[in-house]
Design a protein around this motif. Structure first.
Motif, PDB file in Angstrom:
ATOM      1  N   HIS A 213     -14.637 -48.967  42.386  1.00 42.63           N
ATOM      2  CA  HIS A 213     -15.379 -48.103  43.303  1.00 42.63           C
ATOM      3  C   HIS A 213     -14.634 -47.905  44.614  1.00 42.63           C
ATOM      4  O   HIS A 213     -13.958 -48.814  45.106  1.00 42.63           O
TER       5      HIS A 213
ATOM      6  N   LYS B  44     -19.080 -41.840  47.653  1.00 36.92           N
ATOM      7  CA  LYS B  44     -18.841 -42.989  46.779  1.00 36.92           C
ATOM      8  C   LYS B  44     -18.341 -42.457  45.449  1.00 36.92           C
ATOM      9  O   LYS B  44     -18.938 -41.547  44.872  1.00 36.92           O
TER      10      LYS B  44
ATOM     11  N   ASP C  58     -29.489 -40.863  55.725  1.00 39.16           N
ATOM     12  CA  ASP C  58     -30.104 -41.376  54.496  1.00 39.16           C
ATOM     13  C   ASP C  58     -30.394 -42.873  54.581  1.00 39.16           C
ATOM     14  O   ASP C  58     -31.059 -43.429  53.695  1.00 39.16           O
TER      15      ASP C  58
ATOM     16  N   GLU D  36     -19.806 -40.593  42.459  1.00 33.84           N
ATOM     17  CA  GLU D  36     -21.011 -41.334  42.071  1.00 33.84           C
ATOM     18  C   GLU D  36     -22.224 -40.827  42.841  1.00 33.84           C
ATOM     19  O   GLU D  36     -23.271 -40.559  42.271  1.00 33.84           O
ATOM     20  N   GLU D  37     -22.067 -40.727  44.157  1.00 31.89           N
ATOM     21  CA  GLU D  37     -23.153 -40.198  44.981  1.00 31.89           C
ATOM     22  C   GLU D  37     -22.623 -39.819  46.358  1.00 31.89           C
ATOM     23  O   GLU D  37     -21.563 -40.281  46.786  1.00 31.89           O
ATOM     24  N   ILE D  38     -23.381 -38.949  47.017  1.00 33.09           N
ATOM     25  CA  ILE D  38     -23.050 -38.481  48.363  1.00 33.09           C
ATOM     26  C   ILE D  38     -24.201 -38.854  49.289  1.00 33.09           C
ATOM     27  O   ILE D  38     -25.371 -38.635  48.961  1.00 33.09           O
ATOM     28  N   LYS D  39     -23.869 -39.417  50.445  1.00 30.61           N
ATOM     29  CA  LYS D  39     -24.900 -39.784  51.411  1.00 30.61           C
ATOM     30  C   LYS D  39     -24.491 -39.332  52.807  1.00 30.61           C
ATOM     31  O   LYS D  39     -23.310 -39.084  53.082  1.00 30.61           O
TER      32      LYS D  39
ATOM     33  N   GLN E 287     -21.635 -33.330  44.044  1.00 30.33           N
ATOM     34  CA  GLN E 287     -22.699 -33.877  43.205  1.00 30.33           C
ATOM     35  C   GLN E 287     -22.146 -34.951  42.280  1.00 30.33           C
ATOM     36  O   GLN E 287     -20.945 -34.980  41.982  1.00 30.33           O
ATOM     37  N   LYS E 288     -23.024 -35.820  41.821  1.00 23.76           N
ATOM     38  CA  LYS E 288     -22.639 -36.855  40.871  1.00 23.76           C
ATOM     39  C   LYS E 288     -21.977 -36.212  39.653  1.00 23.76           C
ATOM     40  O   LYS E 288     -22.486 -35.237  39.101  1.00 23.76           O
TER      41      LYS E 288
END
Length: 352
Positions: A211, A297, A262, A255-258, A225-226
């Motif tokens: 990761h 991520k 958030d 994997e994900e966006i923040k 987007q994932k």
């Protein structure tokens, strides 16, 4: 992490006590490996104490001591694998080392035998696609056998790691400055025009993890987007024209966006980003105070064996005049870059 011969590792270390308890004859087996000058990956803490041990070997015969029997196939056996409990990040690094070798050796599957009591290790393996297959041994507590297929896709990003599904996926270039790239990704592949492919398997740097977390302000990254595919692009090191010194190096999957908003608190933000980020805590606190920051991520799925320069990317149809910080690639451009980079073809599933 280090690569050491068995005879360079002290079998009397208390780290091995549980293995000796689980496996009668472990000492004899270990000494045979030492005599044969075989090697293992190990990890020590700052005091020099063993934290992790990994030994692997290739096999191709039928496995008749496993129930159900396993037919002949090209396999990677995880012969001995132990990490100190609760060291999740270290466990992930060892898992990456296992799949790196499996890809390099072009095996069909990986298998590992493990006692049911080792719940944390089983949970870690299952997270990255190992599934219970059967058992090995007699008695009330036989070992469980877990396998990971290296040529099938489940649709789960982590279970499928490191395989990359390209069909129907968006592809983007994400640029990273050299000083950050060096910290985030193993740089061994950048030493020569064409790196030693085996060096990717032997890479033991702390940056070689599954990761990654990267923070930036680049417009458009907040819309990722994932499952989106990121081609990592190291910008010029200033030692020559960008056409030749800026290079595509790696392939990651989002994997994900923040955003900082958030997270309920700064502490929550720090806990999330500290695990895989290249920034220190003070830097991260500054990122937290910026509402425009984007936290990406991603999984680090593959390094290109051969670097692909900015000039070559332009030759493949990438617009030279656009902003090169972050932009989308066409399927054709992406495929040409991977082909030029000589990525291991077994990593790509349903290639567009």
């Amino acid at each position: 992490m280090e690569i050491k011969r068995f005879n360079e590792i002290d079998l009397k270390d208390c780290f091995f006590d549980s293995l000796k308890e689980d496996y009668p004859g472990f000492d004899t087996w270990y000494n045979k490996k030492a005599t044969a000058k075989e090697t293992a990956f190990i990890q020590k803490d700052s005091s020099g104490n063993l934290q992790g041990f990994l030994y692997m070997k290739n096999e191709d015969e039928a496995l008749l001591d496993i129930t159900p029997n396993m037919p002949e196939a090209k396999r990677l056996k995880v012969g001995t694998f132990k990490i100190d409990a609760h060291n999740t990040k270290l466990g992930e690094r060892f898992v990456k080392k296992i799949v790196d070798k499996a890809i390099f050796d072009k095996v069909e599957e990986i298998y590992v035998t493990i006692f049911e009591k080792h719940e944390a290790l089983i949970k870690l393996l299952e997270k990255y696609g190992f599934k219970k297959y059967g058992t090995k041994g007699e008695g009330a507590t036989p070992e469980l056998v877990f396998t990971k297929k290296m040529n099938t896709i489940s649709g789960d990003l982590l279970s499928d790691f490191p395989l990359i599904t390209t069909t129907g996926k968006r592809k983007f270039v994400l640029s990273i400055k050299p000083e950050y790239h060096t910290k985030l990704f193993p740089d061994s592949i950048l030493v020569n025009e064409k790196g030693d492919k085996e060096s990717l398997v032997k890479d033991i740097s702390h940056t070689n993890s599954i990761h990654k977390i990267y923070l930036c302000f680049m417009e458009g990254t907040e819309l990722l987007q994932k499952g989106d595919i990121l081609l990592i692009y190291r910008t010029t090191d200033g030692l020559g024209p960008a056409r030749f010194r800026s290079v595509a190096t790696s392939v990651c999957i989002v994997e994900e966006i923040k955003r900082p908003s958030d997270f309920k608190t700064e502490a929550e933000f720090l806990k999330y980003t500290n695990a895989y980020s290249i920034f220190n805590e003070q830097d991260l606190k500054r990122w937290y105070r910026s509402s425009k920051a984007v936290v990406i991520k991603m999984t680090y799925n593959a390094a290109l064996y051969k670097r692909v320069t900015r000039g070559q990317m332009i030759d493949f149809g990438v617009d030279e005049e656009q902003y090169w910080g972050f932009f989308q690639l066409t399927d054709e451009q992406f495929d040409k870059i991977l082909e030029k980079g000589e990525i291991n073809e077994s990593l790509i599933i349903n290639k567009a």
